[in-house]
Write an enzyme that holds these catalytic residues in place. Structure first.
Site, short mmCIF file in Angstrom:
data_model
loop_
_atom_site.label_atom_id
_atom_site.label_comp_id
_atom_site.label_asym_id
_atom_site.label_seq_id
_atom_site.Cartn_x
_atom_site.Cartn_y
_atom_site.Cartn_z
N HIS A 71 19.26 -56.09 -20.63
CA HIS A 71 19.03 -54.89 -19.63
C HIS A 71 17.76 -54.78 -19.36
O HIS A 71 16.56 -55.26 -19.87
CB HIS A 71 19.55 -53.75 -20.35
CG HIS A 71 20.88 -53.73 -20.39
ND1 HIS A 71 21.81 -52.38 -20.84
CD2 HIS A 71 22.00 -54.46 -20.15
CE1 HIS A 71 23.05 -52.52 -20.70
NE2 HIS A 71 23.23 -53.81 -20.36
N GLU A 73 15.48 -52.39 -19.32
CA GLU A 73 14.58 -51.75 -20.21
C GLU A 73 14.06 -52.48 -21.34
O GLU A 73 12.90 -52.22 -21.69
CB GLU A 73 15.38 -50.52 -20.79
CG GLU A 73 15.84 -49.38 -19.75
CD GLU A 73 17.53 -49.80 -19.45
OE1 GLU A 73 17.71 -50.82 -19.22
OE2 GLU A 73 18.18 -48.72 -19.54
N CYS A 108 20.16 -49.25 -25.35
CA CYS A 108 18.90 -49.16 -24.84
C CYS A 108 18.10 -48.24 -25.01
O CYS A 108 16.91 -48.22 -25.69
CB CYS A 108 18.60 -49.49 -23.21
SG CYS A 108 19.40 -50.85 -22.71
N HIS A 288 6.68 -30.61 -30.25
CA HIS A 288 5.71 -29.59 -29.49
C HIS A 288 5.42 -28.66 -30.56
O HIS A 288 6.19 -28.06 -31.07
CB HIS A 288 6.33 -29.54 -28.18
CG HIS A 288 6.52 -30.54 -27.17
ND1 HIS A 288 6.60 -30.56 -25.81
CD2 HIS A 288 5.90 -31.83 -27.37
CE1 HIS A 288 6.57 -31.69 -25.21
NE2 HIS A 288 6.25 -32.65 -26.15
N CYS A 316 6.93 -27.14 -21.46
CA CYS A 316 7.82 -28.20 -20.75
C CYS A 316 9.23 -27.91 -20.70
O CYS A 316 9.69 -26.71 -21.58
CB CYS A 316 7.68 -29.41 -21.68
SG CYS A 316 8.68 -29.81 -23.10
#
Length: 429
Positions: A71, A73, A108, A288, A316
């Site tokens: 793939h 990625e 992935c 975070h 975010c």
């Protein structure tokens, strides 16, 4: 250490297929349809930027595509590991941006998570035109793991399509012309992705939970405790406060990464006990500051409290969703968030995150002189008065207008006006 080894026979797929793709390829493979028949290939347009002190430096950009059974990625991770990480200093910090025709499959996504976990000097933004096999529970789980590992996962909006067209398409100087229902399809992809990611915002990785369980604040403790990702820190220095809470609009992307995400909070209980105070700072690749804050408050099992938070950056989208869910589960809690600056406020996912805060009953405002003064007194130096920098109030009013325009554009002005009648936080006079 790189991702899983696939064997040397696969190294031929390391190189990008080209720097530009044709207009026909882009329009066919990146069209954000709900049902994309005949589009089995995944195209990955990437940009690698090094974070320098003055401005970001673009190092590489190009396009990967699935090759044989490998793939796109995975091809990128191998190429990046061999061509970038092995060549440049491990102390360098890199920002990677992907524009993908399909979101990563569960295998992935798992390898990307492992790669990010072993390379803390990377930040990764993934923008996908379409969602791949998201009805699969394993895919949903690994997309959540990507977010928890610090990656930004979002659907491609008009802004991303325009940027991708300009940088990665042999466009012949032509402007990008949106196809029919692009924005409608984006809203569908975006809502589907948020639905998938929302449950994982509530869960915290076990490694973080074990760390945070040892740092719970004791009820009624009058002192201020400061923590950086579970480690005790001194109160903010005057220099750190002036540099990190400085509310000037950030003009260069590099400075977004130099400005640290601080969260200072004060918790007032209705039983007359002394307020609890703390300051949190997230480290790169870790949770975070908003998530650390929620973990700390949950551990205290409080209900009727008023909490005032001062942030260097507005939350975010991921943190906003979790804060909103936390508030909806605790209707008696009053939470007021003041932010010095707005984080990527022009992007719809970040605006949508702010909307989720307002809709949950959290009050979100911009720090002005009274809030900067209160934050200084409680978290920096209570003995010396706060000296405002030049233009502080002018910049605050500009940011307030920008925040107000976001509210109005999403039709939430009446809702926010109703909340504005409540007397919360430090006095505004």
């Amino acid at each position: 250490m790189g991702p899983f080894c696939l064997g040397c026979s696969h190294r031929k797929c390391y190189s990008p297929i080209r720097n530009l793709i044709s207009q026909e390829t882009f329009k066919f493979h990146f069209k954000n349809l709900g049902y994309a028949k005949g589009r089995k290939d995944t195209f990955l347009c990437y940009e690698v930027t090094r974070k320098d002190c003055d401005s970001p430096v673009s190092l590489h950009h190009g396009v990967f595509k699935n090759k044989d059974n490998i793939h796109a990625e995975i091809c990128f991770l191998y190429w990046f590991h061999d061509k970038v990480l092995k060549v440049l200093s491990p102390r360098e910090e890199f920002k990677i941006t992907w524009y993908m025709s399909w979101s990563p499959c569960f295998e992935c996504a798992e390898q990307i998570v492992r790669f990010l976990a072993t390379h803390h000097n990377l930040s990764l933004d993934i923008f996908s035109s379409r969602l791949y096999n998201v009805q699969d529970p394993e895919t949903q789980q690994n997309l959540c793991r990507l977010v928890q590992e610090g990656a930004q996962v979002a659907a491609m909006d008009l802004y991303e399509f325009k940027k991708c067209w300009k940088k990665f398409v042999d466009n012949g100087g032509r402007r990008f012309r949106p196809w029919k229902r692009l924005l409608t399809n984006f809203r569908y992809q975006d809502s589907k992705l948020q639905e998938i990611l929302r449950p994982c915002y509530i869960s915290v990785p076990s490694s973080s939970s074990s760390t945070l369980s040892n740092i719970c604040l004791t009820k009624g403790l009058p002192e201020t405790r400061f923590w950086v990702e579970g480690r005790r820190m001194d109160p903010l220095s005057e220099e750190e406060f002036y540099s990190q809470f400085y509310n000037q609009r950030v003009k260069h992307l590099c400075y977004y990464h130099r400005m640290k995400p601080y969260l200072c909070y004060q918790l007032e209980q209705f039983n007359g006990q002394a307020p609890l105070k703390g300051c949190l700072l997230s480290e790169k690749g870790k949770q975070h500051a908003e998530i650390l804050f929620l973990d700390k408050i949950r551990s205290m099992e409080l209900s009727q409290v008023t909490i005032t938070c001062y942030l260097t950056w507005s939350p975010c989208p991921n943190c906003a969703w979790q804060l909103a869910a936390f508030k909806r589960d605790r209707p008696d809690l009053i939470l007021h968030i003041y932010t010095s600056r707005l984080y990527f406020h022009w992007k719809r996912p970040f605006q949508k995150g702010l909307c989720s805060l307002w809709q949950s009953g959290i009050l979100v405002d911009v720090m002005d002189l009274p809030q900067f003064t209160d934050c200084w007194t409680n978290f920096v130096n209570p003995k010396r008065p706060f000296w405002p920098w030049k233009g502080l109030e002018i910049i605050s009013r500009r940011t307030q207008r920008r925040l107000r325009r976001i509210k109005e554009s999403w039709g939430l002005q009446d809702l926010v006006n109703d909340f504005g009648n409540l007397q919360l936080g430090p006095p505004m006079s």
